[in-house]
Design a protein around this motif. Structure first.
Motif, PDB file in Angstrom:
ATOM      1  N   ASP A  18       7.906   7.484  -8.131  1.00 31.27           N
ATOM      2  CA  ASP A  18       6.948   6.371  -8.216  1.00 31.27           C
ATOM      3  C   ASP A  18       5.493   6.824  -8.211  1.00 31.27           C
ATOM      4  OD1 ASP A  18       8.622   4.275  -8.626  1.00 31.27           O
ATOM      5  OD2 ASP A  18       7.950   3.109  -6.912  1.00 31.27           O
ATOM      6  N   THR A  19       5.237   8.069  -7.855  1.00 30.13           N
ATOM      7  CA  THR A  19       3.853   8.568  -7.898  1.00 30.13           C
ATOM      8  C   THR A  19       3.616   9.423  -9.153  1.00 30.13           C
ATOM      9  OG1 THR A  19       4.488  10.514  -6.610  1.00 30.13           O
ATOM     10  CG2 THR A  19       3.575   8.650  -5.369  1.00 30.13           C
ATOM     11  N   GLY A  20       4.615   9.439 -10.060  1.00 31.44           N
ATOM     12  CA  GLY A  20       4.489  10.258 -11.274  1.00 31.44           C
ATOM     13  C   GLY A  20       4.307  11.725 -10.925  1.00 31.44           C
ATOM     14  N   GLY A  21       4.987  12.168  -9.867  1.00 30.98           N
ATOM     15  CA  GLY A  21       4.833  13.573  -9.443  1.00 30.98           C
ATOM     16  C   GLY A  21       3.555  13.775  -8.664  1.00 30.98           C
ATOM     17  N   ASN A  76      -1.578   5.686  -6.496  1.00 30.47           N
ATOM     18  CA  ASN A  76      -0.875   5.184  -5.297  1.00 30.47           C
ATOM     19  C   ASN A  76      -0.538   6.325  -4.325  1.00 30.47           C
ATOM     20  OD1 ASN A  76       1.143   6.387  -6.796  1.00 30.47           O
ATOM     21  ND2 ASN A  76       2.505   4.621  -6.851  1.00 30.47           N
ATOM     22  N   THR A  77      -0.826   7.561  -4.698  1.00 31.29           N
ATOM     23  CA  THR A  77      -0.576   8.717  -3.825  1.00 31.29           C
ATOM     24  C   THR A  77      -1.660   8.768  -2.747  1.00 31.29           C
ATOM     25  OG1 THR A  77       0.232   9.875  -5.773  1.00 31.29           O
ATOM     26  CG2 THR A  77      -0.198  11.222  -3.830  1.00 31.29           C
ATOM     27  N   LYS A  96       1.779  13.625   3.405  1.00 30.84           N
ATOM     28  CA  LYS A  96       2.280  14.061   4.725  1.00 30.84           C
ATOM     29  C   LYS A  96       3.788  13.833   4.801  1.00 30.84           C
ATOM     30  CE  LYS A  96      -2.012  13.471   7.217  1.00 30.84           C
ATOM     31  NZ  LYS A  96      -2.894  12.387   7.630  1.00 30.84           N
ATOM     32  N   THR A  97       4.236  12.711   4.222  1.00 28.33           N
ATOM     33  CA  THR A  97       5.678  12.430   4.194  1.00 28.33           C
ATOM     34  C   THR A  97       6.398  13.514   3.396  1.00 28.33           C
ATOM     35  OG1 THR A  97       5.180  10.071   4.272  1.00 28.33           O
ATOM     36  CG2 THR A  97       7.395  10.672   3.561  1.00 28.33           C
ATOM     37  N   ILE A  98       5.821  13.861   2.244  1.00 23.90           N
ATOM     38  CA  ILE A  98       6.428  14.901   1.404  1.00 23.90           C
ATOM     39  C   ILE A  98       6.472  16.230   2.160  1.00 23.90           C
ATOM     40  CG2 ILE A  98       6.017  16.297  -0.691  1.00 23.90           C
ATOM     41  CD1 ILE A  98       7.339  13.568  -1.234  1.00 23.90           C
ATOM     42  N   PHE A 146       0.816  -1.216   0.000  1.00 25.10           N
ATOM     43  CA  PHE A 146       0.000   0.000   0.000  1.00 25.10           C
ATOM     44  C   PHE A 146       0.852   1.270   0.000  1.00 25.10           C
ATOM     45  CE2 PHE A 146      -2.532  -3.362   2.013  1.00 25.10           C
ATOM     46  CZ  PHE A 146      -3.555  -3.433   1.061  1.00 25.10           C
ATOM     47  N   ALA A 147       2.159   1.091   0.134  1.00 23.91           N
ATOM     48  CA  ALA A 147       3.047   2.260   0.110  1.00 23.91           C
ATOM     49  C   ALA A 147       3.268   2.686  -1.336  1.00 23.91           C
ATOM     50  CB  ALA A 147       4.376   1.912   0.762  1.00 23.91           C
ATOM     51  N   SER A 148       3.291   3.985  -1.558  1.00 23.48           N
ATOM     52  CA  SER A 148       3.468   4.502  -2.920  1.00 23.48           C
ATOM     53  C   SER A 148       4.806   4.095  -3.495  1.00 23.48           C
ATOM     54  CB  SER A 148       3.401   6.029  -2.890  1.00 23.48           C
ATOM     55  OG  SER A 148       4.519   6.550  -2.170  1.00 23.48           O
TER      56      SER A 148
END
Ligand code: 5GP
Ligand code: MN
Length: 322
Positions: A160-163, A168-169, A175-177, A126-128
């Protein structure tokens, strides 16, 4: 959390580490391995980081990039091998030699197809990105996250999230970002380096590859291919062109985009992407590959581009019930 606690014990008790990811590393691989490299260096551990083949030059702004080693430079033994963003042992390519050289293998990944080949396996589908998992681990261990490490993690997650636009974002991803931006990283420049900067040769390669686009199954599938000859003709390395397969997927009304890359004569690497509903991982799994629902890949040997297109279209047709 048991495996995370085991990992914590291991890291505090042992000294010699090797870090590696899958062959043809992407942004998540590069960011993940270099983040762990920076963490362990700052903890004064003895650590080597490896890439099989050429590390993509576009990530050379990450701290530690120029210290990346080739498998030929590996020591004869390591206490611990950390494998990141790699679903199975085969995807390590030549770096799979490291598996024999380590007393413990730690496997941290987010592929649902992960084969759990480590002594410690931390797999969160489930992690991006692996970068997102690692951020949680470093925080849990109360490791100091330096600006260098934060830049690596940002690169992992953004890639990995395509920006930050793929499905998957999650709120946790963002919050991590937010936490990473709080550490003072120059995220605008990094984002630009990951997604926008291309070389002229890379653009030429894009043009050659897009000229091979074909639509199939009433326009639901778009295929394209990249040959060694195109690399020669354009003078570009593959990573200079960016995520070519996205161009196929992004075509209006296309659900599945497929890029077929020639690895050597008769051997091809497939990249599969879907837009909304199709599980491309099932197709990749059939050929011994793997990945995620909307992004997967595999390698097929002893075949031709025409055969691959024909076979994969049959697989897709069957799965679509057509
Ligand atoms: P890409 O098309 O960018 O190479 O890969 C898309 C996704 O599928 C990535 O998450 C990647 O790790 C996974 N993937 C690509 N090729 C393979 C493969 O041969 N085996 C497995 N297990 N996963 C793959
Ligand atoms: Mn990844």
């Amino acid at each position: 959390m048991n495996e995370v606690n085991e990992l914590e014990k291991l890291i505090s008790n042992i000294n010699s580490f090797a870090i590696v990811s899958h062959t043809s590393p992407d942004g998540d691989s590069m960011g993940s391995i270099l983040s762990f490299y920076n963490i362990l260096k700052e903890l004064k551990k003895d650590v080597d980081v490896f890439v099989d083949g050429q590390a993509p030059r576009k990530f050379n702004f990450l701290n530690g990039f120029y210290e990346i080693k080739k498998i030929e430079d590996a020591k004869s033994r390591y206490d611990c091998l950390i494998v990141l963003d790699c679903g199975d042992e085969e995807r390590l390519g030549n770096c799979s030699d490291l598996l024999e050289k380590a007393n413990y293998i730690i496997n941290i990944d987010h592929h649902i197809t992960n084969t759990k080949f480590g002594d410690i396996n931390i797999v969160d589908e489930f992690a991006s990105s692996v970068g997102e998992i690692l951020y949680g681990i470093y925080k849990h261990f109360k490791f100091n996250i330096s600006k260098n490490t934060a830049e690596c993690l940002y690169t992992s997650i953004a890639s990995d999230t395509g920006g930050f636009k793929f499905s998957n974002t999650t709120p946790k991803t963002l919050k991590t970002i937010a936490d990473l931006i709080d550490l003072g990283i120059d995220f605008t420049t990094i984002y630009n380096k990951i997604f926008d900067v291309k070389t002229l040769n890379g653009i030429k390669l894009t043009s050659l590859v897009t000229s091979t686009i074909q639509l199939h199954l009433s326009g639901k599938v778009a295929t394209m291919y990249l040959t060694k000859e195109m690399l020669n003709q354009s003078g570009a390395t593959e990573d200079e062109a960016g995520e070519l397969v996205n161009i196929a997927r992004d075509i209006e009304n296309v659900e599945i985009g497929i890029l077929i890359k020639e690895v050597e004569e008769g051997t091809y690497k497939l990249s599969l992407r879907s837009k909304d509903y199709f599980d491309v991982k099932d197709i990749a799994l059939k050929y011994g590959g793997g990945g995620h629902v909307k992004a997967a890949g595999c390698t097929i040997k002893n075949t031709s581009i025409e055969n691959i297109i024909r076979e994969v279209l049959e697989d897709i047709k069957l799965k679509l019930g057509e």
